[in-house]
Design an enzyme around this catalytic site. Structure first.
Site, PDB file in Angstrom:
ATOM      1  N   LYS A  54       0.845  -1.203   0.000  1.00 47.54           N
ATOM      2  CA  LYS A  54       0.000   0.000   0.000  1.00 47.54           C
ATOM      3  C   LYS A  54       0.872   1.242   0.000  1.00 47.54           C
ATOM      4  O   LYS A  54       0.649   2.179  -0.772  1.00 47.54           O
ATOM      5  CB  LYS A  54      -0.893   0.035   1.252  1.00 47.54           C
ATOM      6  CG  LYS A  54      -2.140  -0.802   1.150  1.00 47.54           C
ATOM      7  CD  LYS A  54      -2.844  -0.852   2.491  1.00 47.54           C
ATOM      8  CE  LYS A  54      -3.832  -1.999   2.518  1.00 47.54           C
ATOM      9  NZ  LYS A  54      -4.166  -2.465   3.859  1.00 47.54           N
ATOM     10  N   GLN A  98      -5.355  -1.275   9.605  1.00 44.70           N
ATOM     11  CA  GLN A  98      -5.272  -2.637   9.079  1.00 44.70           C
ATOM     12  C   GLN A  98      -5.941  -3.630  10.035  1.00 44.70           C
ATOM     13  O   GLN A  98      -5.665  -3.629  11.239  1.00 44.70           O
ATOM     14  CB  GLN A  98      -3.792  -3.001   8.861  1.00 44.70           C
ATOM     15  CG  GLN A  98      -3.560  -4.366   8.232  1.00 44.70           C
ATOM     16  CD  GLN A  98      -4.018  -4.462   6.775  1.00 44.70           C
ATOM     17  OE1 GLN A  98      -4.061  -3.465   6.055  1.00 44.70           O
ATOM     18  NE2 GLN A  98      -4.366  -5.657   6.355  1.00 44.70           N
ATOM     19  N   ASP A 121     -11.703   2.852   3.838  1.00 44.90           N
ATOM     20  CA  ASP A 121     -12.120   1.455   3.801  1.00 44.90           C
ATOM     21  C   ASP A 121     -13.637   1.319   3.670  1.00 44.90           C
ATOM     22  O   ASP A 121     -14.139   0.241   3.346  1.00 44.90           O
ATOM     23  CB  ASP A 121     -11.723   0.771   5.123  1.00 44.90           C
ATOM     24  CG  ASP A 121     -10.467  -0.071   4.999  1.00 44.90           C
ATOM     25  OD1 ASP A 121     -10.235  -0.636   3.920  1.00 44.90           O
ATOM     26  OD2 ASP A 121      -9.736  -0.167   6.000  1.00 44.90           O
TER      27      ASP A 121
HETATM   28  N1  GUN Z   1      -7.451  -6.713   6.225  1.00 47.74           N
HETATM   29  C1  GUN Z   1      -7.744  -7.479   5.148  1.00 47.74           C
HETATM   30  N2  GUN Z   1      -8.371  -6.755   4.192  1.00 47.74           N
HETATM   31  C2  GUN Z   1      -8.484  -5.510   4.686  1.00 47.74           C
HETATM   32  C3  GUN Z   1      -9.032  -4.305   4.153  1.00 47.74           C
HETATM   33  O1  GUN Z   1      -9.566  -4.231   3.039  1.00 47.74           O
HETATM   34  N3  GUN Z   1      -8.948  -3.224   4.970  1.00 47.74           N
HETATM   35  C4  GUN Z   1      -8.382  -3.278   6.208  1.00 47.74           C
HETATM   36  N4  GUN Z   1      -8.372  -2.167   6.925  1.00 47.74           N
HETATM   37  N5  GUN Z   1      -7.878  -4.372   6.716  1.00 47.74           N
HETATM   38  C5  GUN Z   1      -7.915  -5.479   5.959  1.00 47.74           C
END
Ligand code: GUN
Length: 299
Positions: A54, A98, A121
């Site tokens: 990311k 996350q 998100d």
């Molecule tokens: N963990 C696995 N997929 C995601 C996601 O799309 N967003 C977040 N914040 N954590 C994750």
């Protein structure tokens, strides 16, 4: 018949390119740089890889990237204080915490502390409610990526029968909302669904998001259907001792003989998630500054 393979890697690269172009214009015309903050608590190896990717892709798109890596035993209160600080930071337009968080932390409390406009998100309860009532919101990245691929392949989705297998808050439920908004007839199926095979066979659009390796075989797929495989499952390699490989929730070899189009694993939905995160961060920055939203990068 062999299905069209939907190339998520190329699609995601195109989205990142369009985001980067828009960011260049934002800088030149308004002196604005979209900023994304990612909060990682603990040492989960898969999460560390995601966060690294990311960060790299955020910078490549010309955006500001901030990472906060906290120890696994960080008290919940400290995480909430960090979220408050990021909420107040004018250079940060998107905040991603996350998941999963360590067991001692209340995930919902942390997610709902994020300012909804910065919730890239789309997990905040307000964004969930806005999406469910068809209002402008931040849309979860993976379902947004799936929707973009479906719209690109079909043009209009109106009237199509869509079956989403999986009812998670991250993928299944928001995916169903997005398909409903595009006028599909939507069924959400899950592990307790009766006659799951029959339900899947009705689908013009079949989205698999259950997290069970190759659970959906080709004979559950309606001939000509579009299959979107969200699963990313690591399994032992059948030929190479001690090695692993990635498979989806769909049995690709058989399903690709029946489907009209299908996303592969890897290289399908996976790369779209981060691309959509960048798109959401750009959208959040535009909204925060009263600028028009980037075309074709939102739901
Ligand atoms: N963990 C696995 N997929 C995601 C996601 O799309 N967003 C977040 N914040 N954590 C994750």
């Amino acid at each position: 018949m062999s299905a069209r393979i939907i190339d998520g890697k190329a699609f995601a690269a195109d989205i990142r390119g369009r985001v980067a172009e828009y960011v260049t214009r934002l800088k030149a015309d308004h002196g604005l740089v979209p900023g994304l903050a990612v909060v990682l608590v603990g040492e989960d190896p898969a999460s560390q890889v995601y966060v690294r990717n990311k960060g790299a892709q955020t910078l490549e798109a010309g955006m500001k990237s901030v990472e906060h890596k906290l120890a696994a035993d960080t008290p919940e209160e400290d995480i909430l204080t960090l979220v408050d600080k990021l909420n107040d930071d004018p250079e940060i337009h998107g905040i991603l915490v996350q998941l999963p968080l360590p067991a001692h932390v209340d995930e919902e409390k942390v997610i709902n502390r994020i300012t909804p406009a910065k919730d890239v998100d789309g997990f905040h309860i307000l964004n969930v409610g806005l999406l469910g009532t068809g209002q402008k919101s931040m849309v979860p990245c993976t379902p947004l990526g799936c929707l973009m691929m479906l719209r690109d392949h079909h043009g209009s989705l109106s009237g199509l029968d869509a079956v989403v297998v999986g009812r998670s808050n991250i993928v299944g439920k928001p995916m169903a909302q997005l398909l409903l908004r595009d006028s599909c007839t939507v069924t959400i199926a899950h592990s307790r669904t009766k006659d799951l095979a029959e339900v899947c066979r009705r689908a013009d659009i079949l989205v698999a998001a259950v997290g069970r390796p190759e659970m959906i075989p080709g004979d559950w797929v309606k001939p000509g259907a579009t299959v979107i495989d969200v699963g990313i499952n690591r399994v032992p390699h059948p030929e190479k001792d001690g090695k692993t490989r990635l498979v989806g929730d769909v049995e690709f070899a058989s399903a690709s003989q029946v489907a009209g189009a299908i996303t592969p694993v890897p290289g399908g939905v996976g790369p779209m998630t981060i691309a959509c995160l960048l798109a959401n961060t750009l959208t959040a920055c535009c909204r925060a500054n009263g600028l028009p939203e980037p075309e074709g990068l939102t739901a």
